[in-house]
Design a protein around this motif. Sequence first.
Motif, PDB file in Angstrom:
ATOM      1  N   UNK A 173       0.780  -1.089   0.093  1.00  0.00           N
ATOM      2  CA  UNK A 173      -0.030  -0.140  -0.139  1.00  0.00           C
ATOM      3  C   UNK A 173       0.747   1.343  -0.054  1.00  0.00           C
ATOM      4  N   UNK A 174       2.034   1.224   0.491  1.00  0.00           N
ATOM      5  CA  UNK A 174       2.930   2.358   0.817  1.00  0.00           C
ATOM      6  C   UNK A 174       4.090   2.654  -0.150  1.00  0.00           C
ATOM      7  N   UNK A 175       3.975   1.629  -1.224  1.00  0.00           N
ATOM      8  CA  UNK A 175       4.706   1.863  -2.343  1.00  0.00           C
ATOM      9  C   UNK A 175       6.240   1.065  -2.162  1.00  0.00           C
ATOM     10  N   UNK A 176       6.224   0.489  -0.960  1.00  0.00           N
ATOM     11  CA  UNK A 176       7.708  -0.096  -0.561  1.00  0.00           C
ATOM     12  C   UNK A 176       7.989  -1.398  -1.335  1.00  0.00           C
ATOM     13  N   UNK A 177       6.454  -2.056  -1.752  1.00  0.00           N
ATOM     14  CA  UNK A 177       6.820  -3.338  -2.618  1.00  0.00           C
ATOM     15  C   UNK A 177       6.014  -2.772  -3.813  1.00  0.00           C
ATOM     16  N   UNK A 178       6.640  -3.509  -5.078  1.00  0.00           N
ATOM     17  CA  UNK A 178       5.415  -3.222  -6.285  1.00  0.00           C
ATOM     18  C   UNK A 178       4.582  -4.135  -6.379  1.00  0.00           C
ATOM     19  N   UNK A 179       3.171  -4.069  -6.637  1.00  0.00           N
ATOM     20  CA  UNK A 179       2.307  -5.177  -6.780  1.00  0.00           C
ATOM     21  C   UNK A 179       2.031  -5.916  -8.110  1.00  0.00           C
ATOM     22  N   UNK A 180       1.743  -7.045  -8.063  1.00  0.00           N
ATOM     23  CA  UNK A 180       1.839  -7.913  -9.452  1.00  0.00           C
ATOM     24  C   UNK A 180       0.411  -7.396 -10.169  1.00  0.00           C
ATOM     25  N   UNK A 181      -0.568  -7.018  -9.488  1.00  0.00           N
ATOM     26  CA  UNK A 181      -1.967  -6.771  -9.834  1.00  0.00           C
ATOM     27  C   UNK A 181      -2.993  -6.065  -8.940  1.00  0.00           C
ATOM     28  N   UNK A 182      -3.856  -5.679  -9.508  1.00  0.00           N
ATOM     29  CA  UNK A 182      -5.029  -5.101  -8.248  1.00  0.00           C
ATOM     30  C   UNK A 182      -4.820  -3.659  -8.118  1.00  0.00           C
ATOM     31  N   UNK A 183      -5.930  -3.166  -7.404  1.00  0.00           N
ATOM     32  CA  UNK A 183      -5.877  -1.759  -7.301  1.00  0.00           C
ATOM     33  C   UNK A 183      -6.197  -1.468  -5.827  1.00  0.00           C
ATOM     34  N   UNK A 184      -5.626  -0.110  -5.417  1.00  0.00           N
ATOM     35  CA  UNK A 184      -5.908   0.515  -4.249  1.00  0.00           C
ATOM     36  C   UNK A 184      -6.192   1.788  -4.308  1.00  0.00           C
ATOM     37  N   UNK A 185      -7.349   2.305  -3.864  1.00  0.00           N
ATOM     38  CA  UNK A 185      -8.014   3.495  -4.237  1.00  0.00           C
ATOM     39  C   UNK A 185      -7.714   4.196  -2.968  1.00  0.00           C
ATOM     40  N   UNK A 219       3.483  11.374  -5.513  1.00  0.00           N
ATOM     41  CA  UNK A 219       3.955  12.500  -4.624  1.00  0.00           C
ATOM     42  C   UNK A 219       2.950  12.907  -3.846  1.00  0.00           C
ATOM     43  N   UNK A 220       1.593  13.052  -4.260  1.00  0.00           N
ATOM     44  CA  UNK A 220       0.805  13.296  -3.294  1.00  0.00           C
ATOM     45  C   UNK A 220       0.352  12.101  -2.263  1.00  0.00           C
ATOM     46  N   UNK A 221       0.427  11.164  -2.806  1.00  0.00           N
ATOM     47  CA  UNK A 221       0.176   9.839  -2.112  1.00  0.00           C
ATOM     48  C   UNK A 221       1.209   9.784  -0.978  1.00  0.00           C
ATOM     49  N   UNK A 222       2.450   9.877  -1.314  1.00  0.00           N
ATOM     50  CA  UNK A 222       3.650   9.764  -0.431  1.00  0.00           C
ATOM     51  C   UNK A 222       3.564  10.589   0.497  1.00  0.00           C
ATOM     52  N   UNK A 226      12.346   4.269   0.335  1.00  0.00           N
ATOM     53  CA  UNK A 226      11.263   4.102  -0.569  1.00  0.00           C
ATOM     54  C   UNK A 226       9.864   4.708  -0.528  1.00  0.00           C
ATOM     55  N   UNK A 227       9.881   5.522   0.517  1.00  0.00           N
ATOM     56  CA  UNK A 227       8.807   6.068   0.757  1.00  0.00           C
ATOM     57  C   UNK A 227       8.694   7.791   0.908  1.00  0.00           C
ATOM     58  N   UNK A 228      10.149   8.364   0.564  1.00  0.00           N
ATOM     59  CA  UNK A 228      10.523   9.611   0.556  1.00  0.00           C
ATOM     60  C   UNK A 228      10.164  10.377  -0.636  1.00  0.00           C
ATOM     61  N   UNK A 229       9.921  11.640  -0.785  1.00  0.00           N
ATOM     62  CA  UNK A 229       9.537  12.373  -2.053  1.00  0.00           C
ATOM     63  C   UNK A 229      10.585  11.910  -3.032  1.00  0.00           C
TER      64      UNK A 229
END
Lengths: 293, 236
Positions: free
Chosen positions: A48-60, A70-73, B104-107
């Motif tokens: 969810x936080x972008x630390x892992x890349x996902x294979x498929x699916x969505x998170x809104x 960048x807004x999400x982070x 991995x979570x920073x700008x």
Amino acid sequence: MNKAVDIVGLKKEYKDFTMDVTATVPKGFATALIGANGAGKTTLIDSLCGVNAVSSGTAVFFEKDSIDNSERLERIGYCSSGNFFPLNWKLKTIAECMAIGFDGFDRERFDTLCTEWGLGSSKDKKQKSLMKMSDGNRVRAALAAVFARETDLLVLDEPASPLDPLARDRLCDMFRSYLLEKDGERSILFSTHNIADMESVTDYAIFMADGKVIEQGFVEDLKNKYVLVHTDAGDSEKAKPLLLTYTSSDTGLEGLALSENSSVLEAVGAILERPTLQQLSVGVLRKAENNEK
Amino acid sequence: MKNKKNGLTLFQSYRLYSGGGFLSSFLVFAIGEILVYLFCVSLELGLDSCFDGHSTADVLHDLSSNLSQRGNSDPTQWIFATTLSTSILLQQFDRSNPGGKFFRTVKGGFSTYRKYRFVVNMIILVSAVICATVAFLLDYFGIIGLKGGIVSSIACVTSVVYSTSVYCIAIRIKNKVFSSVTSILTVVICSGIFGSLPLRGTEVMIPFIILLAIGLVLFPISMRSYFSYYKRVFWD
């Protein structure tokens, strides 16, 4: 129900494990992610936080179909378990790097939280590096950094694990303050093994086993959905078919059942009780474990 | 000035990852390499005198009088030490390492990491150039002799360029032990080749300049390949 995160078919594949999750994190509440070791909680949080890349699916996120990365982070405050920052960093370094890495970081608030946690201040002349701190203090420093940011969603991976009971209680207070500050606009998602300590601050629960969500809902609704059953040895055989899971001893058994079977269970002599979140968790996870076997 | 799209400048990216300022890191590295050079030269000349059974006073006397003579300092060990020292800066930020998830979570995410690595590479290259220039100037002004003269200086920079490039390829080795051993062997081989060539009695610059030019062309190609592989395998 307004949603902070709407997860649909979010999949992450490893050699011997697959996470496939559909779940909701409601807006304005604290959601506990509960599961056994290896259930996929950390994988979900990291995905969810972008630390892992996902294979498929969505998170809104925040009910926006497309949100700039960048807004999400910037809007999500993430803190992992273990060593979140490099171990040679001091509080001063954390403060400086957090200010660089995120726009909404408040250094004064960070110093206040560090002082409250007993870590000192990032402005102190003499500071210890994280390497010389205990595990609990490292987590406190990381939590202080995350809480000092201006965010709309906190995603925390086992924040309570290395903390002492008093610190956990303080963390619960911080959760409540965080949620109240923006009057229902903020949300928290955290994974935990310390269900008993975190129950007072948990509004919504998501249970995971083997990479999948096996149950989810508001805690009060779940407590109404399930019932804790106690029987003595003589009545246990009559109650067993209605139980989702149970443990037995010479004196009787204790288990979890659906509330809709309450009248039948009472008729066979069972004593019913409203489960705590801890008891609910054990029952739900044990059922999942039994199903796997 | 912040780039609105990516958010962080090169130096901010470096500061974020290293926890320290670019200038202080650069000065420490550049001065450190010069000191390494001086140490290697002094060690070599001092040991020679010691092995001859001289007294301490004689050793110091021999050291001071031999330092200025060209042909008395072997560039191989200095080049090896300089090349090896570049590996200090080439650390990975795997997810499982402290800070790995935070970064991995920073700008900017991976873009910020790329900027950080770019600055690291510039520190490595520029400090090698400075060290090599200092060594050449010390030799030119007759203060500390350097066998091979400017050719040795060029060989030092070339060694650093090639070993950094090969290091970028070595991460493709899946076994971490083999990857680490390969990285160290790369340092040894590059510094051995480029360090020993000036000692073969030739001080012709052109072949070294050509080798350096090829290295400088290969360098960005190896970095591009590194980033592509690192993002796919380690970052995501």
